[in-house]
Design an enzyme around this catalytic site. Structure first.
Site, PDB file in Angstrom:
ATOM      1  N   THR A 163       1.683 -27.059  58.861  1.00  0.00           N
ATOM      2  CA  THR A 163       1.832 -26.391  57.561  1.00  0.00           C
ATOM      3  C   THR A 163       3.300 -26.205  57.153  1.00  0.00           C
ATOM      4  O   THR A 163       3.591 -25.794  56.050  1.00  0.00           O
ATOM      5  CB  THR A 163       1.139 -25.008  57.562  1.00  0.00           C
ATOM      6  OG1 THR A 163       1.643 -24.252  58.661  1.00  0.00           O
ATOM      7  CG2 THR A 163      -0.360 -25.142  57.692  1.00  0.00           C
ATOM      8  N   GLN A 192       8.304 -29.977  57.056  1.00  0.00           N
ATOM      9  CA  GLN A 192       8.382 -31.255  57.769  1.00  0.00           C
ATOM     10  C   GLN A 192       7.015 -31.710  58.243  1.00  0.00           C
ATOM     11  O   GLN A 192       6.708 -32.894  58.217  1.00  0.00           O
ATOM     12  CB  GLN A 192       9.303 -31.100  58.982  1.00  0.00           C
ATOM     13  CG  GLN A 192      10.714 -31.594  58.741  1.00  0.00           C
ATOM     14  CD  GLN A 192      11.293 -32.178  60.019  1.00  0.00           C
ATOM     15  OE1 GLN A 192      11.126 -31.628  61.101  1.00  0.00           O
ATOM     16  NE2 GLN A 192      11.973 -33.298  59.903  1.00  0.00           N
ATOM     17  N   LYS A 243      -2.314 -19.455  60.995  1.00  0.00           N
ATOM     18  CA  LYS A 243      -2.615 -20.045  59.679  1.00  0.00           C
ATOM     19  C   LYS A 243      -3.783 -21.015  59.786  1.00  0.00           C
ATOM     20  O   LYS A 243      -3.850 -22.016  59.088  1.00  0.00           O
ATOM     21  CB  LYS A 243      -1.389 -20.784  59.140  1.00  0.00           C
ATOM     22  CG  LYS A 243      -0.288 -19.855  58.678  1.00  0.00           C
ATOM     23  CD  LYS A 243       0.806 -20.642  57.966  1.00  0.00           C
ATOM     24  CE  LYS A 243       1.953 -19.711  57.615  1.00  0.00           C
ATOM     25  NZ  LYS A 243       3.170 -20.427  57.213  1.00  0.00           N
ATOM     26  N   ILE A 260       9.436 -33.928  68.003  1.00  0.00           N
ATOM     27  CA  ILE A 260      10.382 -34.273  66.931  1.00  0.00           C
ATOM     28  C   ILE A 260      11.431 -33.168  66.791  1.00  0.00           C
ATOM     29  O   ILE A 260      12.566 -33.423  66.412  1.00  0.00           O
ATOM     30  CB  ILE A 260       9.638 -34.448  65.578  1.00  0.00           C
ATOM     31  CG1 ILE A 260       8.391 -35.323  65.736  1.00  0.00           C
ATOM     32  CG2 ILE A 260      10.567 -34.982  64.504  1.00  0.00           C
ATOM     33  CD1 ILE A 260       8.631 -36.707  66.229  1.00  0.00           C
ATOM     34  N   GLU A 283      23.590 -45.182  74.354  1.00  0.00           N
ATOM     35  CA  GLU A 283      24.654 -44.274  73.928  1.00  0.00           C
ATOM     36  C   GLU A 283      25.435 -43.749  75.118  1.00  0.00           C
ATOM     37  O   GLU A 283      24.896 -43.684  76.220  1.00  0.00           O
ATOM     38  CB  GLU A 283      23.993 -43.068  73.245  1.00  0.00           C
ATOM     39  CG  GLU A 283      24.478 -42.763  71.871  1.00  0.00           C
ATOM     40  CD  GLU A 283      23.640 -41.654  71.215  1.00  0.00           C
ATOM     41  OE1 GLU A 283      23.256 -41.837  70.071  1.00  0.00           O
ATOM     42  OE2 GLU A 283      23.393 -40.620  71.860  1.00  0.00           O
ATOM     43  N   HIS A 337      25.079 -35.923  68.583  1.00  0.00           N
ATOM     44  CA  HIS A 337      23.999 -35.856  69.567  1.00  0.00           C
ATOM     45  C   HIS A 337      24.407 -34.960  70.727  1.00  0.00           C
ATOM     46  O   HIS A 337      25.453 -35.165  71.333  1.00  0.00           O
ATOM     47  CB  HIS A 337      23.678 -37.245  70.131  1.00  0.00           C
ATOM     48  CG  HIS A 337      22.921 -38.090  69.159  1.00  0.00           C
ATOM     49  ND1 HIS A 337      22.731 -39.430  69.345  1.00  0.00           N
ATOM     50  CD2 HIS A 337      22.318 -37.791  67.992  1.00  0.00           C
ATOM     51  CE1 HIS A 337      22.030 -39.925  68.329  1.00  0.00           C
ATOM     52  NE2 HIS A 337      21.776 -38.945  67.494  1.00  0.00           N
TER      53      HIS A 337
END
Lengths: 385, 309
Positions: free
Chosen positions: B17, B20, B43, B96, B213, B261
């Site tokens: 909800t 994003q 919710k 995420i 990286e 990062h």
């Protein structure tokens, strides 16, 4: 965020690990009568001892004289605001204790060495993995001397309770009376857990004082929470202004730029659809340099960032300043077609040397083009003379 | 085929909800993903884009079989959400959320290991089995034009660069089987070593491209794994091409500054770019210095390996 010695020692004291007794001095007026103490300069950089930042003094006058050599001055590229007048301990043996995360094992590791002190890098180090669900228990520490096990268990409490990325005691000293005392400590706290830190340490981002431009850039981001712009800004000594977009992409763009021989004047990035006012302010700071040979604005295809609006912020400043150097823009995403039209019009009307590329040109190709154009511009304007 | 997720994977979204969460839900449905339920504690009613919302995973599981969950909750409550998913036995968790405290991740990773649950992330942009299904915010909005179905697996520590890498491949006519954003935090879930094993078993995947990286040790771990297999006479059978970013940070001595990062900070002497490049090359990975040349390089590597085979 890295802590200074006196801050890291507060964490140890909180769980009852004995540290050397020290008095923190920020102003030499507050130095009391002392004898046989060490003046220890409070730095974020390691190896201050080797650099002459730990000096033994025998009375108040000496302590004042030595402290005033450091307070408010530069030492190891840091501005020093504190020294610690630390009790001098007669050391029989020095140990090294550390706890940090092992990225490969995905768990905390306890490090221990019988040969602590300044040469610990060369010493034999025991490494013990810790199951985070279980925590550190005495059974895990069978190889470690009995008296030190207890201190390691307490150190692990510090590690967890204060959200440390790493914590180190070096050295842990054994004195003539058989006591174990932490003489120096290093701690790095996890910034992502700042909201639950028990002690509020002052903010710092680097080992050096920020430049005026760096401070101004960070300020932009603090004042307006829509999107990110200027949160990271590093002044460099080159001649290509940089406005990159996104973390991984920014690094890759900078890699390519220097690989091709380009010299960046700064590093900064924006992301998350900042309003044009924020981008405008950031652009102003990037362009606040003499002898720029180009401006590079680049990022990957944006998901949701409004390309036209963010570029408007930059264009406004370029028009105002009537810049002559080449401007290479590689952007794609929502409203990029309108952005392209806007740039074409601005280019004609204000005679700006804009080179726009969309997703059909690789991002790093645009970096190569930026360097070529910057070199041509410098050649034409006699920068190489 | 594809790895981790496919057209049959049923998804839960935790934090559905939120702004994003709603966006990701919509985009996932548009990409053909079977989003069967969402959870937001307190919710638990109504729906988002036709997907029913529940108070807890247990409630959702009474009505739906869930194969994977996407974590899109705020960082402060992420640990709670991840622990709930692990305890509910959802086999794949894609995180995420950014800026999760490292001690919270340490706890979650230890628990997941004990319960044999796979974690991808945190700070992952998502997983995309192109043309089949996706989770997270990968290939959202305009960036979806970069992705096209095909035979290359992409593993990327950077979200944005997973898109740019797909785009570079597209420009030489190569598509992707599955694209995985692993994130770049100092403690994270599955990375190069685990994911190349998935790609090995995926018939659709002919070659793999990595976006690596500075910082951390996942590149070193991969090199060690590949070397070990070579020594055992069982070399990894598919070509791997890597780009390792961080030359700038290293040459300008900015290793202690976070350039975007969290994990890109080098602790001690571990995680330097030079070391990573050297070890990867020794292990048989092709390391390309210019990112936009990766397309041609993997294309040639695949045709060479076809000739050898």
């Amino acid at each position: 965020m890295k802590l200074k010695e006196f801050e890291a020692k507060k964490l140890l004291q909180a769980v009852g690990i004995k540290t050397s007794n020290g008095i923190l001095i920020q102003d030499i007026k507050n130095i009391p009568e002392v004898k046989n103490v060490l003046v220890k300069v409070q730095t974020l950089t390691g190896s201050r001892g080797k650099a002459g930042g730990i000096i033994e003094v025998n009375n108040k006058e000496e302590a004042q004289r030595i402290s005033s050599r450091f307070l408010g001055k530069e030492f190891l590229n840091e501005r020093i605001s504190e020294v610690l007048l630390d009790e001098k301990i007669d050391v029989k043996k020095e140990f090294y204790l550390g706890i940090m995360f092992d990225t490969s094992k995905r768990c905390p590791v306890v490090l221990f060495s019988e040969e602590g002190g300044v040469e610990v890098e060369k010493a034999q180090i025991n490494k013990i993995e810790v199951d985070y669900l279980e925590g550190l228990k005495k059974e895990n520490l069978k190889e470690i001397p009995e008296a030190i096990r207890e201190i390691l268990i307490k150190l692990y409490q510090v590690f967890v309770r204060f959200d440390c990325r790493m914590i180190e005691i070096n050295p842990l000293a054994l004195d003539d009376n058989g006591r174990l005392i932490a003489l120096d400590a290093v701690a790095v706290l996890d910034d992502d857990a700042r909201y639950r830190w028990e002690i509020n340490f002052p903010e710092r981002t680097d080992n050096r004082d920020a430049t005026a431009r760096e401070i101004a850039a960070r300020q932009i981001d603090r004042e307006d929470h829509r999107g990110v712009a200027g949160k990271t800004f590093i002044d460099l000594d080159g001649d290509i202004g940089i406005l990159t977009v996104g973390g991984g992409a920014s690094m890759t763009l900078m890699d390519t730029l220097i690989q091709c021989g380009g010299k960046p004047a700064n590093f900064t990035e924006y992301s998350g659809n900042p309003p044009k006012e924020k981008v405008e302010k950031l652009t102003r700071i990037v362009l606040d340099r003499e002898n720029l040979s180009g401006l590079f604005v680049a990022g990957v295809i944006a998901n949701f960032t409004n390309i036209k609006e963010t570029l408007q912020g930059t264009i406004k400043v370029l028009i105002e300043q009537k810049t002559l150097f080449p401007i290479v823009i590689r952007r794609a995403g929502p409203h990029d077609q309108e952005a392209k039209e806007m740039l074409e019009q601005v280019k004609k009307e204000f005679n700006l040397d804009i080179h726009y590329f969309d997703e059909t040109t690789p991002m790093t190709k645009a970096a190569e083009i930026m360097v070529e154009l910057s070199n041509q511009y410098k050649e034409k304007n006699g920068y190489f003379n | 085929m594809a790895i981790l997720i496919n057209e049959n994977t049923t998804f839960l979204i935790q934090g559905i909800t939120g702004k994003q969460g709603q966006l990701a839900c919509q985009e996932m449905l548009e990409a053909g993903s079977k989003v069967v339920a969402g959870v937001t504690p307190g919710k638990g009613e109504g729906e988002v884009a036709g997907v029913p919302v529940y108070n807890s995973i247990a409630e959702a599981q009474q009505k739906h079989e869930i194969k994977a969950t996407v974590i899109l909750v705020p960082a402060k409550v992420a640990k709670e959400a991840i622990v709930e998913a692990i305890k509910a036995g959802i086999p794949l968790i894609n995180i995420i959320t950014e800026n999760i405290p490292v001690h919270d991740m340490a706890y979650c990773l230890a628990l997941a290991k004990q319960c044999k649950i796979r974690i991808i992330g945190a700070t992952s942009i998502g997983i995309y089995s192109v043309g089949k299904s996706k989770c997270g915010t990968i290939a959202s909005g305009k960036s979806k034009i970069a992705f096209t179905p095909g035979n290359i697996g992409i593993i990327s520590r950077s979200g944005g660069m997973s898109c740019e890498t797909a785009l570079i491949l597209k420009q030489v006519g190569l598509g992707q089987s599955t694209v995985v954003g692993t994130g770049a935090d100092i403690l994270m879930g599955d990375s190069f070593v685990e994911l190349i094993q998935d790609f090995e078993n995926d018939e659709e995947t002919k070659g793999i491209v990595l976006f690596a990286e500075i910082g951390g040790t996942v590149e070193e771990d991969l090199a060690e794994y590949l070397k070990k297999r070579k020594l055992e006479g069982n070399p990894y059978p598919k070509p791997i091409v890597a780009f390792v970013s961080g030359k700038f940070a290293e040459e300008y001595n900015l290793q202690n500054v976070s350039l975007g990062h969290a994990g890109a900070i080098i602790e001690g002497d571990k995680g330097t770019r030079k070391q990573k490049v050297k070890l990867l090359k020794e292990a048989g990975v092709i390391v390309e210095e210019i990112h936009h040349k990766i397309g041609e390089v993997i294309k040639n590597a695949i045709s060479n390996s076809n000739i050898q085979a």
